[in-house]
Write an enzyme that holds these catalytic residues in place. Sequence first.
Site, PDB file in Angstrom:
ATOM      1  N   GLU A  41      66.582 108.477  39.060  1.00 57.07           N
ATOM      2  CA  GLU A  41      66.217 109.182  40.300  1.00 57.07           C
ATOM      3  C   GLU A  41      65.143 110.251  40.094  1.00 57.07           C
ATOM      4  O   GLU A  41      65.110 111.257  40.820  1.00 57.07           O
ATOM      5  CB  GLU A  41      67.455 109.776  40.974  1.00 57.07           C
ATOM      6  N   ALA A  92      64.971 112.312  37.775  1.00 57.51           N
ATOM      7  CA  ALA A  92      65.534 113.513  37.156  1.00 57.51           C
ATOM      8  C   ALA A  92      65.354 113.531  35.647  1.00 57.51           C
ATOM      9  O   ALA A  92      65.640 114.551  35.009  1.00 57.51           O
ATOM     10  CB  ALA A  92      67.022 113.625  37.483  1.00 57.51           C
ATOM     11  N   LEU A  93      64.891 112.421  35.073  1.00 56.13           N
ATOM     12  CA  LEU A  93      64.668 112.363  33.624  1.00 56.13           C
ATOM     13  C   LEU A  93      63.245 111.954  33.270  1.00 56.13           C
ATOM     14  O   LEU A  93      62.695 112.420  32.277  1.00 56.13           O
ATOM     15  CB  LEU A  93      65.635 111.357  32.981  1.00 56.13           C
ATOM     16  N   TYR A 137      59.448 109.479  34.776  1.00 48.86           N
ATOM     17  CA  TYR A 137      58.690 108.864  35.863  1.00 48.86           C
ATOM     18  C   TYR A 137      58.427 107.408  35.505  1.00 48.86           C
ATOM     19  O   TYR A 137      57.751 107.105  34.521  1.00 48.86           O
ATOM     20  CB  TYR A 137      57.362 109.595  36.068  1.00 48.86           C
ATOM     21  N   ILE A 138      58.956 106.497  36.282  1.00 50.04           N
ATOM     22  CA  ILE A 138      58.769 105.065  36.035  1.00 50.04           C
ATOM     23  C   ILE A 138      57.389 104.650  36.532  1.00 50.04           C
ATOM     24  O   ILE A 138      57.027 104.898  37.682  1.00 50.04           O
ATOM     25  CB  ILE A 138      59.862 104.249  36.761  1.00 50.04           C
ATOM     26  N   ARG A 197      63.092 106.552  65.568  1.00 51.76           N
ATOM     27  CA  ARG A 197      62.707 107.946  65.807  1.00 51.76           C
ATOM     28  C   ARG A 197      62.575 108.217  67.309  1.00 51.76           C
ATOM     29  O   ARG A 197      63.036 109.251  67.821  1.00 51.76           O
ATOM     30  CB  ARG A 197      61.402 108.263  65.089  1.00 51.76           C
ATOM     31  N   TYR A 242      80.509 100.218  52.988  1.00 49.20           N
ATOM     32  CA  TYR A 242      79.402 100.896  53.651  1.00 49.20           C
ATOM     33  C   TYR A 242      79.962 101.546  54.913  1.00 49.20           C
ATOM     34  O   TYR A 242      80.186 100.861  55.903  1.00 49.20           O
ATOM     35  CB  TYR A 242      78.380  99.836  54.065  1.00 49.20           C
TER      36      TYR A 242
END
Length: 484
Positions: free
Chosen positions: A210, A212-213, A215-216, A337, A398
């Site tokens: 995500e 947090a570690l 960058y892909i 929206r 879900y």
Amino acid sequence: MSLSREAIVDHLKEIVGPAQVITDEEVLKKNSVDRFRKYADIHNVFTLPLPAAVVKLHNTQQVSDVLAFLNKHEINCVPRTGASATEGGLETVVKNSVVLDGSGLNKIVKIDIRNMQATAQCGVPLEVLENQLRAQGYTTGHSPQSKPLAQMGGLVATRSIGQFSTLYGAIEDMVVGLEAVFPDGKITRIKNVPRRAAGPDIRHVIIGNEGALCYITEVTVKIFKYMPENNLFYGYTLENMQTGFDILREVMVDGYRPSIARLYDAEDGSQHFTHFADGKCVLIFMAEGTPGIARATGAGIEGIVAQHPECQKVDSALIERWFNHLNWGPEKVAAEREQILKTNNMGFTTEVSGDWSSIHTIYENVIRRIRDEFPHADDITMLGGHSSHSYINGTNMYFVYDYNVMDCKPEEEINKYHNPLNKIIVEETIKQGGSMVHHHGIGKHRTHWTKDEHGSAYYILKALKDVYDPKGIMNAGTIYPIEK
């Protein structure tokens, strides 16, 4: 952080060029949130710290150079690609963060039919890759509802799943190899091999991180033959969810792999199948593959359902029609929206998972608690859910809830409605031993329960952050709670 907002922007312009550093206020506002705060966004209300800049990245070396700069000066960044995230993972909660937009890394590097894999940069939209593959008779097998919007890097970063997962698996089952950049600028590549036993599977340090570690920047995924002409559709109505869960379990335990296996409760089913649901639960399957596999899968499912006389068969053409309108593109987002502005009626989901012994209890307890405990239950216009991803040892749930936003400012909606509803669902799921998140990622609004989710294994998760992002510059507040 030692640099001013202006200095951050100036340095970024030196690294990637002025044209790739965006500071327009309206762009910054839109890049401070994701779809978790869509009600406030729709009303043009933005209360989080605006990023210092959005940096449009064009190649892996630029990602490396920018990350090294941010790391040196301890500046928080938020990796971003297609921006279809729903759990707050793209929110900029730290002052003067920098949003790293990888949508410009949009090359399909290679479609390798011989080895049944495709390599794409992080900013390639899944639908673009899928369309190129289908034109050649192949598919990724990955089809989340967000397919027209989502891009490859974000799909892997959030550990996403597609609507055909019961057959093809989730993104972690599809990923072969990866390229990623860590906070110090180190570029790493995990090579493309079918399998190896050379220590722990290090792909999973990157898959689901995500932002947090690391960058892909590039992803290689498996591909499969595409044979839609063989698709077979099955639909049934039934009286209760427990029977539906039992049927899903039997299908999985007996070894059948339909690409779609879904169970809707009466409330959720009424949204999608008003023309036949008639206040009942709805069970749906799709079998695909070669003609022999599709027919055998379909026959197996029909045999299992036949053992439950309460199930009433539905015309397969109705299910096929539903199937042809599954995905959400820009036009549906725009229509949503507009509808929210007109009606003040919101719709959200929270997805969890549990084993076969607990999933029905999770479902019943959550619905009961919301109806009994949520202080604004009278504002809820729909409360239900469906199971859409099953495994031999359990399934997902879900939860779907719509509500009228009453007597609050746009920025107050999240804490009056969305977060309290999430809280009940997460608490009840963890209490029953399930997982609080099945495929959308933790984001920034379930981090309060990350330690409860992982228990003693949080030691492992925290160690990854301590080692790979010791300065804490990667997407602060996502996955990992901010220590106060």
